[in-house]
Write an enzyme that holds these catalytic residues in place. Structure first.
Site, PDB file in Angstrom:
ATOM      1  N   ASP A 193     -50.229  19.070  36.275  1.00 38.77           N
ATOM      2  CA  ASP A 193     -49.971  20.488  35.999  1.00 38.77           C
ATOM      3  C   ASP A 193     -48.525  20.718  35.566  1.00 38.77           C
ATOM      4  O   ASP A 193     -48.245  21.515  34.664  1.00 38.77           O
ATOM      5  CB  ASP A 193     -50.249  21.325  37.245  1.00 38.77           C
ATOM      6  CG  ASP A 193     -51.528  20.916  37.947  1.00 38.77           C
ATOM      7  OD1 ASP A 193     -52.467  21.721  37.983  1.00 38.77           O
ATOM      8  OD2 ASP A 193     -51.594  19.784  38.470  1.00 38.77           O
TER       9      ASP A 193
ATOM     10  N   SER B  33     -37.119  18.397  37.494  1.00 36.27           N
ATOM     11  CA  SER B  33     -36.808  18.958  36.177  1.00 36.27           C
ATOM     12  C   SER B  33     -37.593  18.173  35.136  1.00 36.27           C
ATOM     13  O   SER B  33     -37.076  17.274  34.469  1.00 36.27           O
ATOM     14  CB  SER B  33     -35.305  18.878  35.900  1.00 36.27           C
ATOM     15  OG  SER B  33     -35.000  19.481  34.652  1.00 36.27           O
ATOM     16  N   GLU B  34     -38.861  18.510  35.006  1.00 33.65           N
ATOM     17  CA  GLU B  34     -39.785  17.721  34.194  1.00 33.65           C
ATOM     18  C   GLU B  34     -39.341  17.597  32.741  1.00 33.65           C
ATOM     19  O   GLU B  34     -39.424  16.524  32.137  1.00 33.65           O
ATOM     20  CB  GLU B  34     -41.188  18.326  34.261  1.00 33.65           C
ATOM     21  CG  GLU B  34     -41.900  18.127  35.579  1.00 33.65           C
ATOM     22  CD  GLU B  34     -41.518  19.153  36.638  1.00 33.65           C
ATOM     23  OE1 GLU B  34     -42.048  19.077  37.762  1.00 33.65           O
ATOM     24  OE2 GLU B  34     -40.674  20.041  36.330  1.00 33.65           O
TER      25      GLU B  34
ATOM     26  N   HIS C  33     -52.268  22.927  41.133  1.00 25.07           N
ATOM     27  CA  HIS C  33     -52.066  21.510  41.418  1.00 25.07           C
ATOM     28  C   HIS C  33     -53.303  20.666  41.119  1.00 25.07           C
ATOM     29  O   HIS C  33     -53.353  19.509  41.507  1.00 25.07           O
ATOM     30  CB  HIS C  33     -51.699  21.303  42.895  1.00 25.07           C
ATOM     31  CG  HIS C  33     -50.369  21.848  43.275  1.00 25.07           C
ATOM     32  ND1 HIS C  33     -50.142  23.194  43.402  1.00 25.07           N
ATOM     33  CD2 HIS C  33     -49.196  21.230  43.565  1.00 25.07           C
ATOM     34  CE1 HIS C  33     -48.875  23.386  43.757  1.00 25.07           C
ATOM     35  NE2 HIS C  33     -48.277  22.211  43.857  1.00 25.07           N
TER      36      HIS C  33
END
Length: 345
Positions: free
Chosen positions: A86, A60-61, A130
């Site tokens: 990314d 959960s960036e 990525h």
């Protein structure tokens, strides 16, 4: 005392030494305990400092970046790791709207001193989601500092400077550099944010490069030197603040500029350097400014296409030769050829 150390272990050592020095420093992020995510950059840190100061997080960036910002506002010194640059995009609301604006919005009384380690994971058939080098996006924000070390020495020194800085710093590392070895002092030291490095002196053309492309630029310069072409290589190191004086002084001397960057060509960091030079010392230029950067397409997955997609020293060599061969007459020929193609289409 200096000894050989890899780029990855230089990051590891800087983190360990600063965590030893300051109990307010802690490490948070996805996969911080996994070599698959972060290589050897955090190896042994959890065993040394425990799960209270080195802890893996949910995927959960945005949330975990908010946690790090909150801790920074409360006086802690967080290092947050985004193992794929990314996916740091998912945290950009926190980075751009919160962390970068705190100092300004609170009249200089409050800041968010955190380090955001964003890892570029190009190649290895990682494909479009990525493999993105997004440094230009973060350089765009006025409240962030952005650094991109290319050597083990700078990897350690810039990380220490970033952790100690009062501003939020986006520390961008390239996984392709992790195994590169170089002389790194054992003691704690800082590489100042805002200062570039002159990697090679020359008088024919200036190559300004970032991160992995700085390594490729030095290789290209060494190759060209065997043919009597002297290339001056500047490793930017700090994208924001930028060492404009070092770059401009070199361009005034050589009269030619090539910018090599691992991001995309359009609106990339290479475009910013080009514009800065053209608007400042245009009268010193003997030829057009050229860029060596990614084509404006997503990263391919095919290994053979990757070889064509990612620029190397070979591309820099050919671009140097091209800029040295430039003349007003050759430019007119190129324009006529371009115009005829447009007419035919």
């Amino acid at each position: 005392m200096a000894r050989l150390l890899s780029y990855g272990m230089a990051i590891n050592e800087a983190t360990r030494q600063l965590m030893d020095e300051d109990g307010l420093v802690f490490l948070i992020g996805q996969g911080v305990n996994s070599p698959w995510y972060v290589g050897n950059t955090t190896m042994g840190l959890k065993d040394r400092f425990g799960s209270q100061r080195v802890f893996d997080t949910p995927v959960s960036e945005n949330a975990i970046t908010g946690v790090a910002i909150g801790a920074a506002l409360a006086g802690m010194r967080p290092i947050i790791v985004h193992p794929r640059m990314d996916f740091a995009l998912l945290a950009n609301e926190q980075i751009f709207n919160q962390a970068s604006n705190m100092y300004y919005m609170f009249g200089g009384k409050v800041s968010a001193p955190l380090v955001i380690r964003a890892i570029i994971n190009r190649g290895g058939e990682q494909a479009a989601q990525h493999s993105q080098a997004l440094q230009a996006i973060y350089t765009h924000s006025p409240g962030l500092k952005v650094v991109m070390p290319s050597t083990p020495y700078d990897a350690k020194g810039l990380l220490i400077a970033s952790i100690r800085d009062k501003s939020p710093v986006v520390y961008i590392e390239d996984r392709w550099l992790y195994d590169d070895a170089g002389d790194v002092p054992e003691e704690i030291y800082e590489v100042p944010i805002g200062k570039g490095a002159l990697r090679k002196k020359g008088h024919d053309v200036t190559v300004v490069a970032t991160s992995y492309m700085s390594v490729q630029a030095v290789k290209a310069a060494e190759d060209l030197a065997t043919h009597g072409i002297e290339v001056e290589v500047i490793d930017v190191r700090s994208l924001k603040p930028l060492d404009k004086e070092l770059i401009l002084k070199s361009v005034v001397k050589t009269g030619r500029l090539i910018v090599a960057d691992g991001g995309w060509t359009t609106c990339g960091f290479a475009a910013e350097i080009s514009a800065m030079v053209a608007s400042t010392v245009f009268e010193s230029l003997k030829a057009p400014i050229l860029r060596v950067a990614l084509p404006d397409t997503p990263a391919p997955m095919s290994r053979s296409l990757e070889k064509a997609y990612y620029p190397t020293a070979t591309n820099i060599v050919s671009t140097v030769k091209r800029v040295l061969d430039w003349s007003p007459s050759s430019q007119r020929v190129a324009l006529r050829h371009h115009s005829s193609q447009q007419c035919q289409s």
